[in-house]
Design an enzyme around this catalytic site. Structure first.
Site, PDB file in Angstrom:
ATOM      1  N   CYS A   1       3.689   8.608   0.190  1.00 52.80           N
ATOM      2  CA  CYS A   1       4.396   7.737   1.132  1.00 52.80           C
ATOM      3  C   CYS A   1       4.402   6.338   0.537  1.00 52.80           C
ATOM      4  CB  CYS A   1       3.682   7.755   2.485  1.00 52.80           C
ATOM      5  SG  CYS A   1       4.444   6.693   3.727  1.00 52.80           S
TER       6      CYS A   1
ATOM      7  N   CYS B   1       2.424  -0.660  15.045  1.00 53.56           N
ATOM      8  CA  CYS B   1       2.372  -0.627  13.581  1.00 53.56           C
ATOM      9  C   CYS B   1       1.758  -1.897  13.021  1.00 53.56           C
ATOM     10  CB  CYS B   1       3.785  -0.430  13.024  1.00 53.56           C
ATOM     11  SG  CYS B   1       3.839  -0.339  11.228  1.00 53.56           S
TER      12      CYS B   1
ATOM     13  N   CYS C   1       6.972  -6.360   7.154  1.00 57.50           N
ATOM     14  CA  CYS C   1       8.111  -5.799   7.873  1.00 57.50           C
ATOM     15  C   CYS C   1       8.467  -6.736   9.026  1.00 57.50           C
ATOM     16  CB  CYS C   1       7.753  -4.414   8.420  1.00 57.50           C
ATOM     17  SG  CYS C   1       9.107  -3.573   9.277  1.00 57.50           S
TER      18      CYS C   1
ATOM     19  N   LEU D   1      12.078   7.270  16.768  1.00 59.40           N
ATOM     20  CA  LEU D   1      12.653   7.121  18.108  1.00 59.40           C
ATOM     21  C   LEU D   1      11.621   6.595  19.102  1.00 59.40           C
ATOM     22  CD1 LEU D   1      15.414   7.569  19.416  1.00 59.40           C
ATOM     23  CD2 LEU D   1      14.600   9.798  20.192  1.00 59.40           C
ATOM     24  N   HIS D   2      10.567   7.377  19.316  1.00 60.89           N
ATOM     25  CA  HIS D   2       9.388   6.961  20.083  1.00 60.89           C
ATOM     26  C   HIS D   2       9.574   6.785  21.590  1.00 60.89           C
ATOM     27  CE1 HIS D   2       7.814   6.705  16.129  1.00 60.89           C
ATOM     28  NE2 HIS D   2       8.351   5.530  15.853  1.00 60.89           N
TER      29      HIS D   2
ATOM     30  N   GLY E   1       7.504  -1.565   5.762  1.00 58.90           N
ATOM     31  CA  GLY E   1       8.878  -2.007   5.588  1.00 58.90           C
ATOM     32  C   GLY E   1       9.890  -1.040   6.171  1.00 58.90           C
TER      33      GLY E   1
ATOM     34  N   CYS F   1       7.538  -3.273  15.565  1.00 62.40           N
ATOM     35  CA  CYS F   1       7.079  -2.141  16.391  1.00 62.40           C
ATOM     36  C   CYS F   1       5.640  -2.383  16.845  1.00 62.40           C
ATOM     37  CB  CYS F   1       7.187  -0.838  15.610  1.00 62.40           C
ATOM     38  SG  CYS F   1       8.876  -0.459  15.083  1.00 62.40           S
TER      39      CYS F   1
ATOM     40  N   CYS G   1       0.148   2.917   8.466  1.00 60.44           N
ATOM     41  CA  CYS G   1       0.863   1.896   7.702  1.00 60.44           C
ATOM     42  C   CYS G   1       0.311   0.496   7.967  1.00 60.44           C
ATOM     43  CB  CYS G   1       2.350   1.914   8.052  1.00 60.44           C
ATOM     44  SG  CYS G   1       3.190   3.397   7.527  1.00 60.44           S
TER      45      CYS G   1
ATOM     46  N   GLU H   1       0.819  -1.209   0.000  1.00 61.54           N
ATOM     47  CA  GLU H   1       0.000   0.000   0.000  1.00 61.54           C
ATOM     48  C   GLU H   1       0.854   1.260   0.000  1.00 61.54           C
ATOM     49  OE1 GLU H   1      -1.496   0.593   4.414  1.00 61.54           O
ATOM     50  OE2 GLU H   1      -1.754  -1.492   3.816  1.00 61.54           O
TER      51      GLU H   1
END
Length: 345
Positions: free
Chosen positions: A106, A120, A113, A216-217, A160, A117, A334, A93
């Site tokens: 984007c 996500c 992936c 980073l988060h 990804g 995370c 995403c 996508e």
């Protein structure tokens, strides 16, 4: 024997192909212009070449094309989300967003992936495979043709991890920037990574004037490890050191993406620590209120917390903006659309 994808080839690679075919190398530039400038979809469409030469090319190569499976249009802000089918049946996508400064796309760099995370959707089913340079490029080409637009900004921040597909991503950057293709300026391209430290150093040596964006988060190592498993391999200190090297080599400001998750990483303590670790760094922080996915119980931070977080960073002389939420009514985060489609199929 599988055919070569001409869309994934640089001009120099096309020259080598024409030498192999016993043809003049100026044909490589013509072919490149038609594939990447005119965005044709078949070797037979390259009518500047003779029928005999096109037949020779068809024996050796092909032009990869994505198929639009679905397009969702946001009624809130004009964002459009595309679901593409690859030639092997895999699904990816992309998202098109309209801003005052132009149109941004984007793109995805992998099918799925493996980074894991927690917030996500892209990573929930793991990594299937890398995308080729041609498959990354064609996300942009198909959107431009579908909407009859010219994309001005590109973000490698879809499904990804771009630095986990390093060689194909570099080839993509070379081709999308080329004057005989779409001629997109490097300064209009952002590459987002969760922090694969050796590849950040490697990318610095390329000295491309793109924008490097680090997801980073959390400013605390233990917390980041819970949010992003990659943090168990590369510490925050190692990432910051790599960023310092990148800035020194490229003289480019780095962006730190920080997704604000309620009760996880949105407190005053985190804002102060983030200010501390980024002190003196040529950087910008992009605060992102979480776009929740149904696969987790995580929630977006209250707006008052977002504003307080931003205020603390600014007080400590850290450049900061809050990303405007786009496509909230069409699952623009995403991986969401792909997961929904695969479940239904």
């Amino acid at each position: 024997m599988s055919k070569i994808d001409l869309k994934s080839m640089s001009i120099n690679q096309l020259k080598s192909l024409y030498i192999e075919l016993g043809e003049k190398t100026f044909r490589a530039e013509q072919t490149f212009k038609w594939i990447h400038g005119k965005m044709i979809e078949s070797i037979d469409d390259i009518t500047v070449l003779s029928k005999k030469l096109r037949d020779k090319l068809n024996e050796k190569g092909k032009i990869t094309n994505l198929k639009i499976v679905k397009r969702l249009d946001s009624k809130l802000d004009g964002t459009k989300k595309y679901l593409f089918a690859l030639e092997d049946g895999n699904i990816i996508e992309s998202v098109m967003m309209e801003y005052q400064h132009g149109i941004s796309v984007c793109v995805s760099t992998q099918v799925g992936c493996k980074m894991g995370c927690t917030f996500c959707a892209s990573t929930k089913d793991g990594l299937v495979r890398n995308l080729t340079a041609g498959e990354i490029l064609d996300q942009i080409y198909q959107i431009q043709k579908d909407m009859d637009i010219k994309v001005s900004n590109i973000v490698l921040m879809g499904s990804g991890e771009p630095l986990d597909n390093y060689d194909n991503v570099l080839k993509f950057l070379e081709i999308i920037h080329h004057k005989h293709g779409q001629n997109v300026g490097y300064r209009h391209i952002t590459l987002s990574t969760c922090g694969i430290v050796p590849k950040i150093y490697e990318l610095a040596e390329e000295n491309l004037p793109i924008t490097l964006s680090i997801s980073l988060h959390s400013p605390f190592q233990h917390s980041r490890e819970e949010i992003m498993p990659i943090a168990r391999k590369y510490s925050i200190k190692e990432i910051v050191d790599a960023c310092k090297y990148y800035i020194e080599k490229t003289n480019r400001r780095i962006t730190f993406e920080y997704t604000l998750i309620e009760g996880v990483n949105d407190s005053k303590k985190e804002a102060l620590e983030l200010s501390h670790i980024l002190e003196g760094l040529l950087c910008h922080v992009n605060l992102i209120p979480l776009n929740p996915i149904k696969e987790t119980q995580l929630s977006s931070t209250k707006i008052s917390y977002v504003e307080e977080f931003k205020r603390i960073l600014e007080k400590n002389k850290i450049s900061v903006t809050v990303r405007r939420k786009m496509g909230g009514d069409i699952n623009a985060a995403c991986g969401q659309l792909r997961r929904d489609y695969l479940k239904n199929e």
